[in-house]
Scaffold this active site. Structure first.
Site, PDB file in Angstrom:
ATOM      1  CB  SER A 139      -0.909   0.040   1.224  1.00  0.00           C
ATOM      2  OG  SER A 139      -1.684  -1.133   1.286  1.00  0.00           O
TER       3      SER A 139
HETATM    4  N1  SAH Z   1      -0.199  -5.425   4.133  1.00  0.00           N
HETATM    5  C1  SAH Z   1       0.451  -5.653   2.876  1.00  0.00           C
HETATM    6  C2  SAH Z   1      -0.429  -5.285   1.700  1.00  0.00           C
HETATM    7  C3  SAH Z   1      -0.643  -6.487   0.900  1.00  0.00           C
HETATM    8  S1  SAH Z   1      -1.892  -6.426  -0.352  1.00  0.00           S
HETATM    9  C4  SAH Z   1       1.794  -4.949   2.807  1.00  0.00           C
HETATM   10  O1  SAH Z   1       2.142  -4.196   3.728  1.00  0.00           O
HETATM   11  O2  SAH Z   1       2.539  -5.187   1.851  1.00  0.00           O
HETATM   12  C5  SAH Z   1      -3.076  -7.551   0.327  1.00  0.00           C
HETATM   13  C6  SAH Z   1      -2.623  -8.957   0.569  1.00  0.00           C
HETATM   14  O3  SAH Z   1      -3.765  -9.682   1.060  1.00  0.00           O
HETATM   15  C7  SAH Z   1      -2.149  -9.719  -0.669  1.00  0.00           C
HETATM   16  O4  SAH Z   1      -0.850 -10.193  -0.459  1.00  0.00           O
HETATM   17  C8  SAH Z   1      -3.166 -10.875  -0.792  1.00  0.00           C
HETATM   18  O5  SAH Z   1      -2.586 -12.056  -1.279  1.00  0.00           O
HETATM   19  C9  SAH Z   1      -3.658 -11.012   0.628  1.00  0.00           C
HETATM   20  N2  SAH Z   1      -4.961 -11.653   0.804  1.00  0.00           N
HETATM   21  C10 SAH Z   1      -6.059 -11.550   0.007  1.00  0.00           C
HETATM   22  N3  SAH Z   1      -7.073 -12.278   0.504  1.00  0.00           N
HETATM   23  C11 SAH Z   1      -6.610 -12.871   1.648  1.00  0.00           C
HETATM   24  C12 SAH Z   1      -7.192 -13.747   2.612  1.00  0.00           C
HETATM   25  N4  SAH Z   1      -8.437 -14.198   2.492  1.00  0.00           N
HETATM   26  N5  SAH Z   1      -6.433 -14.120   3.665  1.00  0.00           N
HETATM   27  C13 SAH Z   1      -5.148 -13.704   3.795  1.00  0.00           C
HETATM   28  N6  SAH Z   1      -4.550 -12.879   2.914  1.00  0.00           N
HETATM   29  C14 SAH Z   1      -5.270 -12.457   1.855  1.00  0.00           C
END
Ligand code: SAH
Length: 233
Positions: A85
């Site tokens: 993000s």
């Molecule tokens: N917090 C992260 C942002 C990642 S984007 C950072 O600081 O980089 C969101 C992430 O959520 C992705 O990696 C995606 O694979 C994950 N995601 C999506 N659905 C999910 C679920 N049901 N359970 C766990 N992770 C999930």
């Protein structure tokens, strides 16, 4: 001849060391500017959040070729169709849960591990769940290599939360479901806060603050956002 070789070698070592040190200060400078321009100037003043954002080396959480862009005012691709993000959003969500050193926090969507590291800098323990195995493993290694020993991670579907460690003082969700997963509401401690983007994939989503007070759930919309979709296994 030999002497020249040794001198050349020493010069190269000095040059390498120099670029490493100056490279680091350059990233540090960019990080300080990021906090001032993108975060404080937009009205986030939560002290521990600002300190954590100044501390965590964001450039180490983005893919190597994108390091030079790490402190820009934008999200970046981390592979597998996922993103880290925008710094402002990380700071906004962190400040929204009012974190302190006593708290146990659950993050859904580890991604790069950056948000988990920012939280780890402030709270007692971070539990983080990632559904994409390759991302979860890479993030866990990075977090450990940087010396954060208060982050517990697992691969799985965050929809179910993490029952063994519940309740959580705060829950931070970084992928957008259409509805708030009920198990997460159930795992929020009394007085706890959850921040979660809610809405259809890549469309009008609202970053929503959930506050559990005397067993009742209060919701407040904070900000229109665009997160990657919340997946289901
Ligand atoms: N917090 C992260 C942002 C990642 S984007 C950072 O600081 O980089 C969101 C992430 O959520 C992705 O990696 C995606 O694979 C994950 N995601 C999506 N659905 C999910 C679920 N049901 N359970 C766990 N992770 C999930």
């Amino acid at each position: 001849m030999k002497f020249r070789k040794i001198v050349n070698c020493l010069v190269s070592i000095l040059f390498l060391l120099g670029s490493k040190i100056f490279g680091q200060t350059d990233f540090q400078k960019q990080r300080m500017e990021m906090v001032q321009d993108q975060i404080i100037n937009r009205g986030i003043y939560h002290k521990a959040t600002l300190e954590a954002m100044r501390e965590v080396p964001r450039h180490l959480f983005v893919p190597q070729p994108l390091r030079g862009l790490a402190y820009r005012d934008q999200p970046l691709s981390i592979g597998k169709g996922q993103t880290i993000s925008q710094p402002y959003i990380v700071a906004f969500m962190t400040a929204a849960i009012k974190p302190d050193e006593t708290m146990k926090v659950l993050e859904i969507g580890t991604g790069s591990g950056y948000q988990a590291a920012v939280l780890a800098q402030i709270v007692d323990t971070v539990y983080t769940i990632e559904i994409v195995e390759a991302l979860g493993k890479r993030a866990a290694q990075k977090i450990a290599a940087l010396g954060y020993d208060n982050v517990v991670s697992k691969i799985g579907d965050g929809y179910q939360g993490w029952r063994e460690h519940a309740p959580f003082d705060a829950i931070l969700v970084t992928a957008a479901p259409e509805q708030i997963p009920p198990p997460l509401l159930g795992q929020l401690a009394e007085g706890g806060r959850m921040v979660i983007p809610v809405g259809p994939a890549f469309l009008a989503q609202e970053l929503t603050l959930v506050h559990k007070k005397k067993g009742r759930i209060k919701k407040r919309r904070l900000l229109p956002v665009r997160f990657v979709p919340f997946k289901r296994n």
